[in-house]
Design a protein around this motif. Structure first.
Motif, short mmCIF file in Angstrom:
data_model
loop_
_atom_site.label_atom_id
_atom_site.label_comp_id
_atom_site.label_asym_id
_atom_site.label_seq_id
_atom_site.Cartn_x
_atom_site.Cartn_y
_atom_site.Cartn_z
N ILE A 1 27.50 -19.55 -36.28
CA ILE A 1 27.98 -19.33 -34.92
C ILE A 1 28.02 -17.84 -34.60
N SER A 2 28.50 -17.04 -35.55
CA SER A 2 28.61 -15.60 -35.31
C SER A 2 27.25 -14.95 -35.13
N ARG A 3 26.21 -15.56 -35.72
CA ARG A 3 24.85 -15.02 -35.59
C ARG A 3 24.07 -15.69 -34.46
N GLY A 4 24.70 -16.64 -33.76
CA GLY A 4 24.02 -17.34 -32.69
C GLY A 4 23.02 -18.36 -33.18
N LEU A 5 23.09 -18.74 -34.46
CA LEU A 5 22.14 -19.69 -35.03
C LEU A 5 22.61 -21.13 -34.90
N VAL A 6 23.91 -21.32 -34.70
CA VAL A 6 24.48 -22.67 -34.63
C VAL A 6 25.24 -22.82 -33.32
N ARG A 7 25.00 -23.94 -32.65
CA ARG A 7 25.75 -24.26 -31.44
C ARG A 7 26.46 -25.58 -31.68
N ILE A 8 27.77 -25.59 -31.48
CA ILE A 8 28.56 -26.79 -31.71
C ILE A 8 29.64 -26.88 -30.64
N ASN A 9 29.87 -28.07 -30.13
CA ASN A 9 30.92 -28.29 -29.15
C ASN A 9 32.25 -28.36 -29.90
N LEU A 10 32.91 -27.22 -30.01
CA LEU A 10 34.12 -27.14 -30.81
C LEU A 10 35.26 -27.95 -30.20
N SER A 11 35.28 -28.06 -28.88
CA SER A 11 36.32 -28.85 -28.24
C SER A 11 36.25 -30.31 -28.69
#
Length: 293
Positions: free
Chosen positions: A166-176
């Motif tokens: 996530i910090s590198r913009g490689l992973v997108r996840i709906n954390l909510s």
């Protein structure tokens, strides 16, 4: 193993996002020189959490059986209280977490060098101690402590990898969505841990009625069966619970689940569609974007 994996994943992801927010904000302030102190605080938090886990694992062996049962029951109840607080805290504070952490960094930067160390230790230490206590309480009632512990460690490692992505913009996840559904699942896991703790206190004679079984499911779920082992490992399932265990389990799930669902409903206006057909974003925890803010 699955329950402990999700516990480690959820708590580890919370801690990873918090550390990511702190690192990103220190970089924005041009104070990357303070990152070393932040990591010292994180290291202290990890060491303390590991120490708590080791103490819970090996400390009770020198105690009498009654003392072990009383300690186990009391710590199980404490673990349930902490994880319940964590579920509701994340549901209510998730949206403002980034702003809250940034204000803490601003205050710490203006103080002594030790303030950043303390901030890092407190930010991660809470998640670590909660994880150690709840995993121990869940593992102590399971059939395979080694497998349960391995599940928690695997969950934490997965959380570290996801947080880095996530910090590198490689992973997108709906954390909510992730925190919402794991919250619902953990309520059921916590109910099992609470019932198990009540059973420990009954075995120690602190609470009466341990021999009064509400029902027996031994014929339907034989001890040693694969599905019995699975239910025990995930939900601390007991085929012959006492009346006190049943009442506590039902009361906890009914009250906690109802309050949680009401809180989620109030958090909605989730994704209304505007008249032009354009989607309006929901007011949900924006932890993912916080790392890149």
């Amino acid at each position: 193993m699955l329950a402990n994996y999700l516990i480690g994943l959820r708590e580890g992801l919370e801690a990873g996002l918090i550390v990511g927010i702190l690192i990103a904000y220190l970089g924005k302030l041009g104070r990357r020189d303070l990152l070393g102190r932040l990591w010292v605080g994180v290291g202290i938090a990890v060491a303390v959490s590991a120490g708590v886990g080791a103490l819970l694992t090996w400390g009770p062996y020198a105690m009498t059986f009654e003392a072990q049962e009383i300690l186990g029951g009391a710590l199980s109840i404490l673990a349930v209280a902490l994880v319940t607080w964590m579920i509701f805290w994340m549901a209510t504070h998730g949206a403002g977490l980034s702003k809250e952490l940034r204000s803490q960094v601003d205050a710490a930067v203006d103080r002594s060098w030790l303030a950043i160390v303390v901030l890092g230790a407190l930010a991660v230490g809470r998640e670590g101690i909660e994880t150690a206590l709840f995993v121990w309480a869940n593992v102590s009632g399971g059939s395979d402590p080694v497998l349960g512990t391995a599940g928690a460690l695997l969950g934490i490692l997965t959380a570290v990898a996801i947080s880095w992505g996530i910090s590198r913009g490689l992973v997108r996840i709906n954390l909510s969505v992730f925190f919402t559904w794991t919250g619902l699942f953990l309520i059921l896991v916590a109910a099992g841990v609470l019932a198990y703790g009540i059973g420990d206190l009954q075995e120690a004679g602190v609470i009466p009625g341990g021999d009064l079984h509400a029902y027996s499911l031994v014929a339907a779920v034989p001890p040693g069966s694969w599905y019995g082992t699975l239910l025990t490992g995930i939900f601390n399932f007991t085929p012959e619970p006492s009346w006190a265990q049943v009442v506590v389990w039902v009361a906890y799930v009914a009250v906690t689940m109802s309050l949680y669902l009401v809180m989620l409903r109030r958090r909605q206006p989730a994704g209304r569609v505007a008249s032009s057909g354009e989607r309006v974003e929901s007011r949900t925890p924006a932890l993912g974007t916080a790392l890149r803010a």
